[in-house]
Design a protein around this motif. Structure first.
Motif, PDB file in Angstrom:
ATOM      1  N   ASP A 179      58.559  22.817  44.015  1.00  0.00           N
ATOM      2  CA  ASP A 179      57.237  22.377  43.598  1.00  0.00           C
ATOM      3  C   ASP A 179      57.252  20.864  43.434  1.00  0.00           C
ATOM      4  O   ASP A 179      58.000  20.342  42.615  1.00  0.00           O
ATOM      5  CB  ASP A 179      56.864  23.043  42.269  1.00  0.00           C
ATOM      6  N   PRO A 180      56.438  20.128  44.208  1.00  0.00           N
ATOM      7  CA  PRO A 180      56.457  18.665  44.137  1.00  0.00           C
ATOM      8  C   PRO A 180      56.007  18.105  42.784  1.00  0.00           C
ATOM      9  O   PRO A 180      56.368  16.982  42.431  1.00  0.00           O
ATOM     10  CB  PRO A 180      55.515  18.224  45.261  1.00  0.00           C
ATOM     11  N   VAL A 181      55.255  18.877  42.018  1.00  0.00           N
ATOM     12  CA  VAL A 181      54.839  18.409  40.694  1.00  0.00           C
ATOM     13  C   VAL A 181      56.015  18.490  39.725  1.00  0.00           C
ATOM     14  O   VAL A 181      56.243  17.585  38.922  1.00  0.00           O
ATOM     15  CB  VAL A 181      53.642  19.229  40.154  1.00  0.00           C
ATOM     16  N   ILE A 182      56.796  19.546  39.815  1.00  0.00           N
ATOM     17  CA  ILE A 182      57.916  19.764  38.897  1.00  0.00           C
ATOM     18  C   ILE A 182      59.168  19.019  39.337  1.00  0.00           C
ATOM     19  O   ILE A 182      60.012  18.686  38.521  1.00  0.00           O
ATOM     20  CB  ILE A 182      58.206  21.282  38.773  1.00  0.00           C
ATOM     21  N   HIS A 183      59.313  18.736  40.607  1.00  0.00           N
ATOM     22  CA  HIS A 183      60.570  18.212  41.161  1.00  0.00           C
ATOM     23  C   HIS A 183      61.091  16.921  40.524  1.00  0.00           C
ATOM     24  O   HIS A 183      62.304  16.802  40.336  1.00  0.00           O
ATOM     25  CB  HIS A 183      60.458  18.051  42.675  1.00  0.00           C
ATOM     26  N   PRO A 184      60.256  15.937  40.170  1.00  0.00           N
ATOM     27  CA  PRO A 184      60.819  14.737  39.536  1.00  0.00           C
ATOM     28  C   PRO A 184      61.645  15.117  38.294  1.00  0.00           C
ATOM     29  O   PRO A 184      61.250  15.977  37.508  1.00  0.00           O
ATOM     30  CB  PRO A 184      59.592  13.906  39.150  1.00  0.00           C
ATOM     31  N   THR A 185      62.800  14.492  38.156  1.00  0.00           N
ATOM     32  CA  THR A 185      63.783  14.863  37.139  1.00  0.00           C
ATOM     33  C   THR A 185      63.200  15.013  35.743  1.00  0.00           C
ATOM     34  O   THR A 185      63.469  16.003  35.052  1.00  0.00           O
ATOM     35  CB  THR A 185      64.923  13.830  37.117  1.00  0.00           C
ATOM     36  N   HIS A 186      62.402  14.059  35.292  1.00  0.00           N
ATOM     37  CA  HIS A 186      61.869  14.134  33.930  1.00  0.00           C
ATOM     38  C   HIS A 186      60.920  15.320  33.754  1.00  0.00           C
ATOM     39  O   HIS A 186      60.929  15.991  32.723  1.00  0.00           O
ATOM     40  CB  HIS A 186      61.184  12.821  33.533  1.00  0.00           C
ATOM     41  N   ARG A 187      60.130  15.603  34.759  1.00  0.00           N
ATOM     42  CA  ARG A 187      59.217  16.748  34.666  1.00  0.00           C
ATOM     43  C   ARG A 187      59.994  18.061  34.687  1.00  0.00           C
ATOM     44  O   ARG A 187      59.640  19.009  33.986  1.00  0.00           O
ATOM     45  CB  ARG A 187      58.197  16.729  35.797  1.00  0.00           C
ATOM     46  N   LEU A 188      61.057  18.091  35.471  1.00  0.00           N
ATOM     47  CA  LEU A 188      61.909  19.274  35.506  1.00  0.00           C
ATOM     48  C   LEU A 188      62.537  19.513  34.134  1.00  0.00           C
ATOM     49  O   LEU A 188      62.565  20.647  33.632  1.00  0.00           O
ATOM     50  CB  LEU A 188      62.994  19.106  36.577  1.00  0.00           C
ATOM     51  N   LYS A 189      63.003  18.459  33.486  1.00  0.00           N
ATOM     52  CA  LYS A 189      63.578  18.578  32.148  1.00  0.00           C
ATOM     53  C   LYS A 189      62.527  19.047  31.129  1.00  0.00           C
ATOM     54  O   LYS A 189      62.816  19.880  30.273  1.00  0.00           O
ATOM     55  CB  LYS A 189      64.159  17.243  31.692  1.00  0.00           C
TER      56      LYS A 189
END
Length: 98
Positions: free
Chosen positions: A6-16
């Protein structure tokens, strides 16, 4: 592959952020800020992207409007778990190719 990155969740901080919210029911934003290690403004931008996608709900405390509580929505939980599943499948596929 059954999961989907998911491109919205993929950035490290959003994933965390999603990982923390998936592990807890509702988490105060200051706790997320400490755990993720972002400034208040940087965290606000990351949370805003998740809220805009419908993945996170934020609510202010009734008694203290400075306290903000974050909750992963059912749509967000589904997207997060699909993202994690896709990451695990990528790792498993790479291991099998060696």
């Amino acid at each position: 592959m059954t999961g989907r990155l998911d491109p919205v969740i993929h950035p490290t901080h959003r994933l965390k952020i999603c990982a923390m919210l998936d592990a807890g029911t509702t988490v105060e934003m200051s706790v997320v800020k400490e755990a993720v290690g972002l400034s208040a403004s940087a965290l606000s931008k990351q949370v805003a992207a998740l809220v805009e996608a419908g993945y996170v709900r934020q609510e202010r405390s009734g008694r203290d409007s400075r306290r903000i509580w974050l909750t992963l929505t059912s749509q967000g939980a589904k997207a997060y778990r699909g993202h994690v599943r896709a990451l695990r499948e990528i790792i498993a596929d790479a291991a099998h190719q060696l």
